[in-house]
Motif scaffolding. Structure first.
Motif, PDB file in Angstrom:
ATOM      1  N   SER A  38       7.942 -71.496 -30.542  1.00  0.00           N
ATOM      2  CA  SER A  38       8.996 -71.818 -29.582  1.00  0.00           C
ATOM      3  C   SER A  38       9.594 -73.209 -29.769  1.00  0.00           C
ATOM      4  O   SER A  38      10.718 -73.458 -29.325  1.00  0.00           O
ATOM      5  CB  SER A  38       8.470 -71.674 -28.152  1.00  0.00           C
ATOM      6  N   LYS A  45      13.654 -65.006 -29.754  1.00  0.00           N
ATOM      7  CA  LYS A  45      12.710 -64.355 -28.848  1.00  0.00           C
ATOM      8  C   LYS A  45      13.322 -63.161 -28.108  1.00  0.00           C
ATOM      9  O   LYS A  45      12.685 -62.112 -27.958  1.00  0.00           O
ATOM     10  CB  LYS A  45      12.173 -65.379 -27.846  1.00  0.00           C
ATOM     11  N   TYR A  71      13.872 -73.545 -25.977  1.00  0.00           N
ATOM     12  CA  TYR A  71      12.886 -73.923 -24.967  1.00  0.00           C
ATOM     13  C   TYR A  71      13.005 -75.415 -24.664  1.00  0.00           C
ATOM     14  O   TYR A  71      12.165 -76.227 -25.039  1.00  0.00           O
ATOM     15  CB  TYR A  71      11.477 -73.562 -25.445  1.00  0.00           C
ATOM     16  N   GLY A 110       9.585 -67.628 -30.285  1.00  0.00           N
ATOM     17  CA  GLY A 110       8.721 -68.056 -29.203  1.00  0.00           C
ATOM     18  C   GLY A 110       7.435 -67.248 -29.153  1.00  0.00           C
ATOM     19  O   GLY A 110       7.456 -66.033 -29.352  1.00  0.00           O
TER      20      GLY A 110
END
Length: 362
Positions: A38, A45, A71, A110
């Motif tokens: 991530s 993802k 993220y 991720g």
């Protein structure tokens, strides 16, 4: 390896190429291929998950007003490196249908791991397999000039810690060795597929992440040291491993960034300082989430997360991922930091290092 007699000439080539780019005001374009988890996921993802992916919605992307699967509250390390290297941004996810991958693509996902078969993600070997399937999209020369970035292992060790709360030294060392050897196998596999330039980001101090501190009910500056120790053991294997590959594979070039050291320095506050020397006022709690350290729930539906007003004052955006400001600092260090944090050369130097030339021992 190149002989000592070639040292000054090669360094001169690198310096002249680098300075020429600076004088012209334009940096050489370098294609980027991020692999890992991530920390480097540019949006893959959502293409492998059947569940809601928090990073695709607010407040992720808060600082750029555009949640895009990253993220963080904004850009991540590969985004900044792309900018520094004059690479078109954003880097497209390799799994995005009809994506323009003419300048490279991101393969990180991720929740990815090195080992195992975790659901709704891709392991490192599966990412390499995906690259192999897509390799025909790029020429041999393009792949050899591109920089392959890596950040992976966090989930392996956090899972290992949960499943083995009191491992003996032999079990821990065996697991670290297995993870490192698996990474080595995949790097060699990428080399056989044409990759020549490798940039590796080590693991951070896992035991100091807000999610770990909250789960372990740790207070203040206390960290879960067993996780930090296993991260250190892992990191100690990376540079020797890459050096050995450079010695044994023609034209294999690499650099290693000390992510552990960079984050550790930013965790430290002086006894009377509200901010640390890097201007982060909060390195214990996440900007976004719930719980004692704001470590859970950021971006999840039906969870009323706390959200800080100014992410730039925070080292962590959620329970384990950094804010855009922290990512920018990390990328700057990776690109052009001192030898105590990145080496044997920087990403900037790697980008202009003559293709096909063996590494020098700096």
């Amino acid at each position: 390896m190149a002989t000592t007699g070639n040292l000054l000439s090669v360094l001169g080539v690198i310096l002249s190429l680098s300075l020429a780019g600076d004088v012209a005001g334009v940096r050489q374009k370098s294609a980027l291929f991020p692999f890992g988890d991530s920390y480097y996921d540019v949006g893959n993802k959502k293409y492998v998950s059947t569940q809601f992916v928090p990073s695709t919605t607010w407040p992720y992307g808060k600082s750029t007003d555009r949640p895009n699967g990253r993220y963080s509250d904004g850009h991540i390390v590969p985004d900044f490196l792309a900018t520094f290297l004059n690479h078109p941004i954003p880097i497209p996810p390799a799994l995005q249908p009809d994506a323009d991958v003419s300048s490279g693509a991101g393969f990180a996902v991720g929740d990815a791991t090195v080992l195992g078969t975790p659901p709704e993600t891709l392991t490192l070997s599966q990412q390499v397999e995906l690259f192999e399937k897509q390799r025909s999209k790029w020429t041999k020369d393009f792949i050899e000039e591109a920089i392959f970035f890596f950040q992976i292992g966090t989930n392996d060790y956090m899972n290992f810690s949960k499943n083995n709360p009191n491992p003996n030294a032999s079990a821990q060392q065996g697991f670290v060795t297995l993870v490192a050897n698996t990474i080595k196998t995949q790097l060699i596999r990428l080399y056989t597929l044409g990759a020549r330039k490798f940039a590796y980001q080590t693991l951070g101090p896992l035991g100091c992440f807000p999610i770990v501190k909250q789960e372990r009910q740790l207070q203040g500056d206390d960290c879960y040291e067993p996780l930090n120790e296993i991260a250190k053991q892992h990191n100690e294997k990376i540079r020797p491993m890459l050096k050995a590959l450079a010695l044994n594979y023609t034209g294999f070039q690499y650099t290693v960034f000390d992510f552990y050291g960079a984050i550790s320095r930013r965790l430290v506050h002086g006894p009377t300082q509200m901010f640390n020397s890097y201007r982060f006022s909060n390195t214990i709690r996440s900007c976004c989430g719930i719980g004692s350290n704001n470590a859970f729930g950021c971006g999840y539906i039906n969870v009323h997360s706390n959200l800080c007003g100014y992410p730039r004052e925070y080292l962590f955006f959620d329970g384990q991922h950094n804010t855009q400001k922290a990512n920018e600092e990390i990328a700057h260090l990776f690109n052009s930091g001192n030898k105590d944090i990145v080496g044997p050369m920087t990403v900037r130097e790697l980008s202009v290092y003559p293709k096909g030339m063996n590494m020098l021992e700096f």
